[in-house]
Design an enzyme around this catalytic site. Structure first.
Site, short mmCIF file in Angstrom:
data_model
loop_
_atom_site.label_atom_id
_atom_site.label_comp_id
_atom_site.label_asym_id
_atom_site.label_seq_id
_atom_site.Cartn_x
_atom_site.Cartn_y
_atom_site.Cartn_z
N GLY A 56 7.08 -8.18 16.79
CA GLY A 56 6.77 -7.20 15.76
C GLY A 56 5.31 -6.82 15.79
N GLU A 57 5.03 -5.59 15.39
CA GLU A 57 3.64 -5.14 15.35
C GLU A 57 3.46 -4.13 14.23
OE1 GLU A 57 0.06 -3.51 18.24
OE2 GLU A 57 2.11 -3.59 19.01
N ASP A 100 4.67 -11.93 -5.10
CA ASP A 100 5.42 -10.99 -4.25
C ASP A 100 6.77 -11.56 -3.86
OD1 ASP A 100 5.85 -8.58 -3.01
OD2 ASP A 100 4.80 -9.07 -1.17
#
EC number: 2.7.11.23
Length: 371
Positions: free
Chosen positions: A22-23, A137
């Site tokens: 992932g990026e 969160d």
């Protein structure tokens, strides 16, 4: 090479990055392993050079709090090392998250399964709150699930300590759908009750298999809450009309939870209602929740190893990117910021020499004290 540089170099050699999974703008996530044992890990590489003063506060907080928290229902930070202008967080490898499990329509949830996930969530959260840490969160895709079924609270980028009750805090935290009304009304003084509201909405989502309170804007979020739970009165929630961002939202009648959660037990609805009380001081605490009759009544919670598992595993989702915008490769579905996720906007990169210096000086080998 000084002692800090030498220790950092040794830690860097301990871990091998195998595949980028992932990026995003500010971080890259890799599937990796420990060189000596082959143990799978996730490595979250944060691009230090993207930040004005070298390093974003969310990265500092994530390291600080995960260094302090060691519990089976909190994700484990295994190591931290810097390389060039990057800070690397080595985290335990987890297969999936609760959001993926909820969305997998091939899975059937038993009441005992939901009870097990809720018990693990409350246990992890009680440990955080006992150590004076707010998560700020909580949502299904920040509740990660290991291969043995253990649920772990992750992503502490918005966490902070709350030992001083008179200290002002930002209200721009918690993804909108899981954000309590006191924050939507702009409260700057709040407590662990904000996390409990989030857990209540997650509890409801596990039963409904869709988000319980999906507002499209902050104003719409309040209306969505009031449509579901009724407009609060001054008797129910003293002082809420004096909060900084209070605006009248119209009168909505209170709808009994039983009308929506038709198959839920009385204990289930009682615990849910106590998580979603408007007056934050009256909301149940994580510790009280763990002693609620819901958890001792039949059926008993499923053993974690027997819980439904996602058919599409997502390698190293652990590791949602700092700004919440990661697009995964073919190893799993895209992970993008949900409607309402707080965007952590960061400043433009500083010069290389400054960030190299900051990265070199970071030494996380010692326990980080509370600020």
């Amino acid at each position: 090479m000084d002692a800090v540089e030498k220790a950092n170099a040794e830690r860097q050699k301990r871990w091998v990055k195998d595949q980028k999974v992932g990026e995003g703008t500010y971080a890259v996530v890799y599937r990796g392993r420990e060189a000596a044992t082959g143990r799978k890990v996730a490595i979250k590489k944060i691009k230090v050079g993207q930040f004005k003063d070298g390093l974003d506060m969310s990265a500092i907080r994530e390291v600080k709090y995960l260094r302090e928290l060691h519990h089976q229902n909190v994700i484990e930070l295994l190591d931290v090392f810097s390389s060039k202008t990057n800070l690397n967080l080595v985290l335990e490898f987890l297969d999936s998250d609760l959001e993926m499990i909820i969305k997998d329509r091939s899975l059937v949830f038993l009441p005992a399964d939901i009870k097990s996930w809720m018990a693990m969530t409350f246990r992890g959260l009680e440990f955080c709150h006992r150590n004076w840490i707010l998560h700020r969160d909580l949502k299904p895709n920040n509740l990660l699930v290991a291969s043995d079924g253990q649920l772990k609270i992750a992503d502490f980028g918005l966490a902070r300590d709350f030992a001083d009750p008179g200290y002002k805090m930002t209200c721009q935290v918690i993804t909108r759908w899981y954000r309590p009304p006191e924050l939507l009304f702009g409260s700057r003084y709040y407590s662990s009750a904000v996390d409990i509201w989030s857990v209540g909405t997650i509890f409801a989502e596990l039963m409904l298999r869709i988000p319980y309170l999906p507002g499209e804007s902050d104003m719409d979020q309040l209306k969505t809450i009031f449509r579901a739970l009724g407009t609060p009165t001054e008797e129910e929630w003293p002082g809420h009309t004096k909060l900084p961002d209070y605006v009248p939202m119209g009168l909505f009648p209170k709808t009994p939870l039983r009308d929506l959660f038709t198959a839920a037990s009385a204990d289930t609805l009682n615990l849910l209602s106590k998580c979603l009380i408007y007056e934050p001081r009256k909301r149940i605490t994580a510790r009280e929740a763990l002693h609620h009759s819901y958890f001792t009544a039949l059926p008993y919670p499923s053993h974690p190893s027997k819980l439904p598992k996602c058919t599409t595993q997502l390698a190293a989702h652990a590791l949602e990117e700092v700004d919440g915008n990661v697009t995964m490769d073919s190893t799993g579905p895209g992970v993008k910021a949900k409607n309402g996720r707080l965007k952590r906007k960061l400043s433009s990169p500083s010069d290389d020499s400054k960030t190299r210096s900051i990265a070199r000086r970071l030494d996380f080998t010692k326990h980080t004290p509370h600020s």
